[in-house]
Scaffold this active site. Structure first.
Site, PDB file in Angstrom:
ATOM      1  N   GLY A   1       0.812  -1.224   0.000  1.00  0.00           N
ATOM      2  CA  GLY A   1       0.000   0.000   0.000  1.00  0.00           C
ATOM      3  C   GLY A   1       0.840   1.265   0.000  1.00  0.00           C
ATOM      4  N   GLY A   2       2.132   1.122   0.358  1.00  0.00           N
ATOM      5  CA  GLY A   2       3.059   2.252   0.274  1.00  0.00           C
ATOM      6  C   GLY A   2       2.683   3.433   1.148  1.00  0.00           C
TER       7      GLY A   2
ATOM      8  N   GLY B   1       6.503  24.831   5.806  1.00  0.00           N
ATOM      9  CA  GLY B   1       6.108  24.400   4.467  1.00  0.00           C
ATOM     10  C   GLY B   1       4.597  24.510   4.314  1.00  0.00           C
ATOM     11  N   GLY B   2       4.181  25.489   3.537  1.00  0.00           N
ATOM     12  CA  GLY B   2       2.736  25.697   3.315  1.00  0.00           C
ATOM     13  C   GLY B   2       2.279  25.050   2.028  1.00  0.00           C
TER      14      GLY B   2
ATOM     15  N   ILE C   1       0.825  18.973   2.197  1.00  0.00           N
ATOM     16  CA  ILE C   1       0.900  18.289   3.492  1.00  0.00           C
ATOM     17  C   ILE C   1       0.724  19.305   4.616  1.00  0.00           C
ATOM     18  CG2 ILE C   1       2.396  16.990   5.073  1.00  0.00           C
ATOM     19  CD1 ILE C   1       3.540  15.511   2.727  1.00  0.00           C
TER      20      ILE C   1
ATOM     21  N   VAL D   1      13.053  29.758   7.411  1.00  0.00           N
ATOM     22  CA  VAL D   1      13.460  29.220   8.713  1.00  0.00           C
ATOM     23  C   VAL D   1      14.983  29.165   8.720  1.00  0.00           C
ATOM     24  CG1 VAL D   1      13.427  27.197  10.205  1.00  0.00           C
ATOM     25  CG2 VAL D   1      11.346  27.903   9.026  1.00  0.00           C
TER      26      VAL D   1
ATOM     27  N   HIS E   1     -29.602  17.670 -10.338  1.00  0.00           N
ATOM     28  CA  HIS E   1     -29.991  18.817  -9.513  1.00  0.00           C
ATOM     29  C   HIS E   1     -30.697  18.307  -8.258  1.00  0.00           C
ATOM     30  CE1 HIS E   1     -31.341  22.806  -8.450  1.00  0.00           C
ATOM     31  NE2 HIS E   1     -32.537  22.304  -8.237  1.00  0.00           N
TER      32      HIS E   1
END
Ligand code: NAD
Length: 461
Positions: free
Chosen positions: A37-38, A183-184, A187, A240, A447
């Protein structure tokens, strides 16, 4: 025993290839050192979505007043959420195992190492692989070794118990009291959503001028506005410089006033991209590489005879659904299936599971400008949809469609608003099939659904 195909790595690329080649009656051996499944199934897509769903239930319960519902003493149990996540993952991994078993594919649990490639006839090469002290021979090799979290060269990051990567965050049995996310990207924003919805103070640090820098920035702006108003601190254009214990030293954009030079939090999650896993492939020293990924052609063939690579290890687009499609195409090529299929990289959908969700397919306005493609952009707020209004009290959303100005072909669709993740598939069909706006207009959408927004975006010719 000699196999038709040896696959290293049992993630979405590896298990898809194994199943497809086995179904065609070929002898396949698949090597996996961890669980089948990694990353996707074990430490990526599925566990994150399981936890995010729990957080969403809590968040919705505590914000239900706007729908006329009041719930008192709403509580969550993070350990129970984690337990449920583990059960979901276990069941899905067992499902993959069963599927490969049904197809009589040989699965070997261990670290596989390529020993050599021997020339045979007609420019073909036989690959020898070693795993758990046993050697295996294969006519074709498929490298599906995936990727791991990248650790940037920031002083103080290594061996710091306050620093997490996404795997640590997913394994934690307790919530952090506060978190800084470095990190934006995808993740980072998904974890920001999880923690924020469970009441953890969140700061996101992004080096680029905007979060999710590769996505349509008008769409991302809707999310950034909402998250900032909700109390998530988002620092863009911020580097950073060092991490010491729980303290992060930053260098922020001098144009943004009142940002301190150090920030502290209980945990610091670093999510600044991933890198291809190349261990065990050292014997393939002629393998062509580009920016750390294995170079492949449109059928996922590498420059070496009989060697294919699929998934994150190619460094192309690190998404599970790209990996599995690459595997289908590669096996088709290996089996010489006619007509040979290629991957439509222009029509790869992607989703960011924030709240609201962001989903997109095809090119953005910025990419169109770079490619000198003249486009026409049609936009509608999600509130145009009756279903969206009924179910998203106080929320905003946006859907954008990019058309080629001359041909009226749909080149991209970008949206924010729930449930964009379930709508983008329809837009992907339109982009993949090269539909024009008027062809999409002929499609009937049910709809009331939010998906009708795609139909409403039609442009009269
Ligand atoms: P990413 O490339 O999406 O984002 C990393 C972000 O970190 C970028 O915005 C980058 O500008 C920023 N950054 C880099 N160095 C930095 C630094 N020193 N300080 C501050 N910011 C810095 O990578 P990711 O979020 O780590 O995700 C990895 C891969 O996994 C991606 O390819 C992503 O698409 C995939 N993924 C997909 C999903 C999904 O499909 N929903 C979910 C999770 C991950």
């Amino acid at each position: 025993m000699k196999y038709f195909l040896a696959i290293i790595g049992g993630g979405p690329a590896g298990y898809t290839a194994a199943e497809k080649a086995s179904q065609a009656g070929k002898d396949v051996v698949l090597f996996e050192q961890n669980a089948l499944g990694g990353t996707c199934l074990n430490v990526g897509c599925i566990p994150t979505k399981s936890l995010l769903y729990g957080a969403k239930q809590y968040y919705n319960a505590t914000h239900a007043q706007k729908y006329g519902v009041t719930a008192e003493k709403v509580q969550f149990d993070f350990a129970a959420m984690q337990k449920r996540k583990t059960i979901v993952v276990r069941k899905l991994v067992a499902g993959i195992k069963q599927r490969l078993n049904n197809e009589h594919c040989t699965v070997v649990n261990g670290f596989a190492k390529v020993l050599d490639q021997e020339p045979t006839t007609n420019d073909q090469r036989l690959t020898t692989i070693e795993c758990n002290g046993v050697t295996y021979e294969a006519e074709n090799l498929m490298i599906c070794t995936g990727s791991t979290n990248f650790v940037p060269p920031i002083p103080g990051i290594k061996d710091n118990p306050a620093v997490w990567d996404s795997t640590d965050a997913l394994a934690a049995t307790e919530l952090p009291k506060s978190i800084i996310i470095v990190g934006g990207g995808v993740i980072g924003l998904e974890f920001a959503t999880l923690y924020h919805e469970l009441g953890v103070p969140v700061t996101v640090i992004e080096a680029m001028p905007a979060i999710l820098p590769n996505l349509d920035q008008e769409i991302v702006g809707v999310l950034a506005d909402k998250y900032r108003k909700a109390g998530i601190q988002i620092l863009t254009d911020t580097k950073v410089e060092a991490i010491q214990g729980n303290e992060v030293t930053i260098q922020s954009n001098p144009n943004i006033p009142n940002i301190p030079s150090t920030l502290t939090a209980d945990k610091i999650l670093v999510s600044v991209g991933r890198r291809a896993n190349l261990q065990g492939l050292e014997a393939l020293n002629d393998l062509e590489m580009y920016r750390g990924g294995i170079v492949v052609d449109e059928f996922c063939k590498t420059n070496l005879p009989n060697v294919y690579a699929c998934g994150d290890v190619t460094g192309k687009i690190m998404l599970a659904h790209v990996a599995s499609r690459q595997a289908e195409v590669a096996v088709g090529r290996m089996l010489k299936q006619i007509p040979l299929q290629r991957i439509a990289y222009n029509a790869v959908p992607s989703v960011v599971y924030t709240n609201p969700e962001i989903a997109s397919v095809g090119i953005t306005e910025a990419q169109a400008a770079e490619l000198n493609i003249e486009t026409e952009v049609r936009k509608l707020p999600m509130t145009y949809s009756g279903r969206f209004m009924a179910e998203n009290e106080g929320e905003t959303g946006l859907c954008k469609m990019l058309l080629d100005k001359k041909s009226r072909t749909i080149l991209g669709v970008h949206m924010i608003g729930n449930p964009s993740s379930e709508i983008i598939g329809a837009a992907s069909v339109a982009v993949r099939m090269g539909y024009t706006a008027s062809e999409l207009e002929q499609v009937i959408f049910p709809h009331p659904t939010v998906s009708e927004i795609l139909h409403e975006l039609k442009i009269e010719n």
